[in-house]
Write an enzyme that holds these catalytic residues in place. Structure first.
Site, short mmCIF file in Angstrom:
data_model
loop_
_atom_site.label_atom_id
_atom_site.label_comp_id
_atom_site.label_asym_id
_atom_site.label_seq_id
_atom_site.Cartn_x
_atom_site.Cartn_y
_atom_site.Cartn_z
N ASP A 40 30.16 6.59 -15.31
CA ASP A 40 28.91 6.04 -14.74
C ASP A 40 27.73 6.65 -15.56
OD1 ASP A 40 28.92 8.55 -13.65
OD2 ASP A 40 28.40 7.63 -11.52
N SER A 41 28.00 7.34 -16.32
CA SER A 41 26.87 7.88 -17.47
C SER A 41 26.43 6.59 -18.09
CB SER A 41 27.42 8.86 -18.25
OG SER A 41 28.77 8.33 -19.17
N ASP A 79 35.22 5.22 -13.45
CA ASP A 79 34.20 6.15 -12.56
C ASP A 79 33.74 5.31 -11.17
OD1 ASP A 79 33.60 8.84 -12.76
OD2 ASP A 79 31.90 8.49 -14.26
N LYS A 107 38.15 7.76 -10.84
CA LYS A 107 37.61 9.10 -10.47
C LYS A 107 36.18 9.09 -9.59
CE LYS A 107 34.69 11.06 -13.81
NZ LYS A 107 33.50 11.36 -13.25
N GLU A 109 33.16 11.88 -7.60
CA GLU A 109 32.57 13.12 -7.52
C GLU A 109 32.79 13.83 -6.25
OE1 GLU A 109 28.71 12.78 -9.04
OE2 GLU A 109 29.25 11.78 -10.89
N GLU A 176 32.40 20.20 -14.49
CA GLU A 176 31.14 19.82 -15.21
C GLU A 176 30.17 20.94 -15.33
OE1 GLU A 176 29.56 15.75 -15.01
OE2 GLU A 176 27.68 16.46 -15.98
O1 KIV Z 1 30.02 9.61 -15.99
C1 KIV Z 1 30.73 10.29 -17.00
O2 KIV Z 1 30.48 9.83 -18.19
C2 KIV Z 1 31.32 11.42 -16.61
C3 KIV Z 1 31.85 12.68 -17.63
C4 KIV Z 1 31.13 12.62 -18.85
C5 KIV Z 1 32.64 13.57 -17.08
O3 KIV Z 1 31.47 11.36 -15.29
#
Ligand code: KIV
Length: 255
Positions: A40-41, A79, A107, A109, A176
């Protein structure tokens, strides 16, 4: 799916990078990366948001579908964005949508606080990657991106989180910006691989945001990243060359 626990046992380092579109996914895959994360970056490095808290499920599914088309051998993890896993039931529903979009794993958090969510996902047969330490979706409550594990109580929480997500069925855990010594302790005491980002060299694998690695988001680079390329400079150079040759009326090919 590769046996990541076995890779850990053999001491074989796991490589992971983010991708949000077809060409990047295909390039990473062809280069032999183990894991591709549709992180989600993307909210920051692709959509231009200030942080990841505005990313929606629709945006993540859209980018996941694009990445799926470019991946043949890597494990594709997606994510789950903020507020798409507020309850265990919602977590499973969201995870299923990612699987329908082509993701092989998901994934979210959180550590011990999310054991019920993780168990619900893994019991539904969906491979799960955990994420503990600095949690970008909580950046507003935290007031910034802070290193985790400096105090004894933070270190104890991290270690407990790592064991909790392993017990809940995660196949790996992202650490992280965790103090390197705590990341080492976690790595040495759990059976699933740790994938570090800004957490030192002792993790079983490393993950980065691809834009940071290749210098494609030049306005901000995290301190722990040593870029391997300056793609933004190349883009600027090519665009300026195009502008120049167009304005001069040269180099316009016709078919
Ligand atoms: O959102 C993301 O890119 C991430 C990582 C870089 C671990 O969660």
């Amino acid at each position: 799916m590769k046996d990541f626990r076995e890779m850990k046992r053999r001491g074989e380092r796991i490589t992971a990078l983010t991708a949000y579109d077809y060409p990047t996914a295909r390039l990473l895959d062809e280069s032999g990366i183990d894991i591709i994360l549709v992180g989600d970056s993307l909210g920051m490095v692709v959509l231009g948001y200030q942080d990841t808290t505005r990313v929606t499920l629709e945006e993540m599914l859209h980018h996941t579908r694009a990445v799926v088309r470019g991946v043949k051998q890597a494990l594709l993890v997606a994510d789950m964005p903020i507020h798409t896993y507020d309850t265990p039931r919602q977590a499973v529903e969201t995870a299923k949508q990612f699987v329908a979009a082509g993701a092989q794993a998901v994934k979210l958090e959180g550590g011990a606080s999310h054991v019920a969510h993780i168990e619900a996902i893994t019991q539904a047969g969906i491979p799960f990657m955990a994420h503990i330490g600095m949690l970008p979706q909580s950046v507003r409550e935290e007031g910034g991106y802070r290193v985790k594990g400096r105090t004894q109580s933070e270190a104890d929480t991290l270690i407990a989180d790592a064991h909790a997500v392993e017990r809940a069925g995660a196949f790996s855990v992202v650490l992280e910006i965790v103090i390197a010594d705590i990341a080492r302790q976690i790595t040495n005491t759990i059976g699933i691989p740790t994938i570090g980002i800004g957490s030192g060299e002792h993790c079983d694998g490393q993950i980065l945001v691809t834009h940071d690695l290749i210098g494609l988001f030049p306005w901000f680079t995290p301190k722990f990243v040593s870029p391997e390329a300056r793609v933004a400079d190349e883009i600027r150079r090519a665009v300026r060359a195009f502008i120049e040759r167009t304005r001069m009326g040269v180099g316009t090919e016709s078919r």
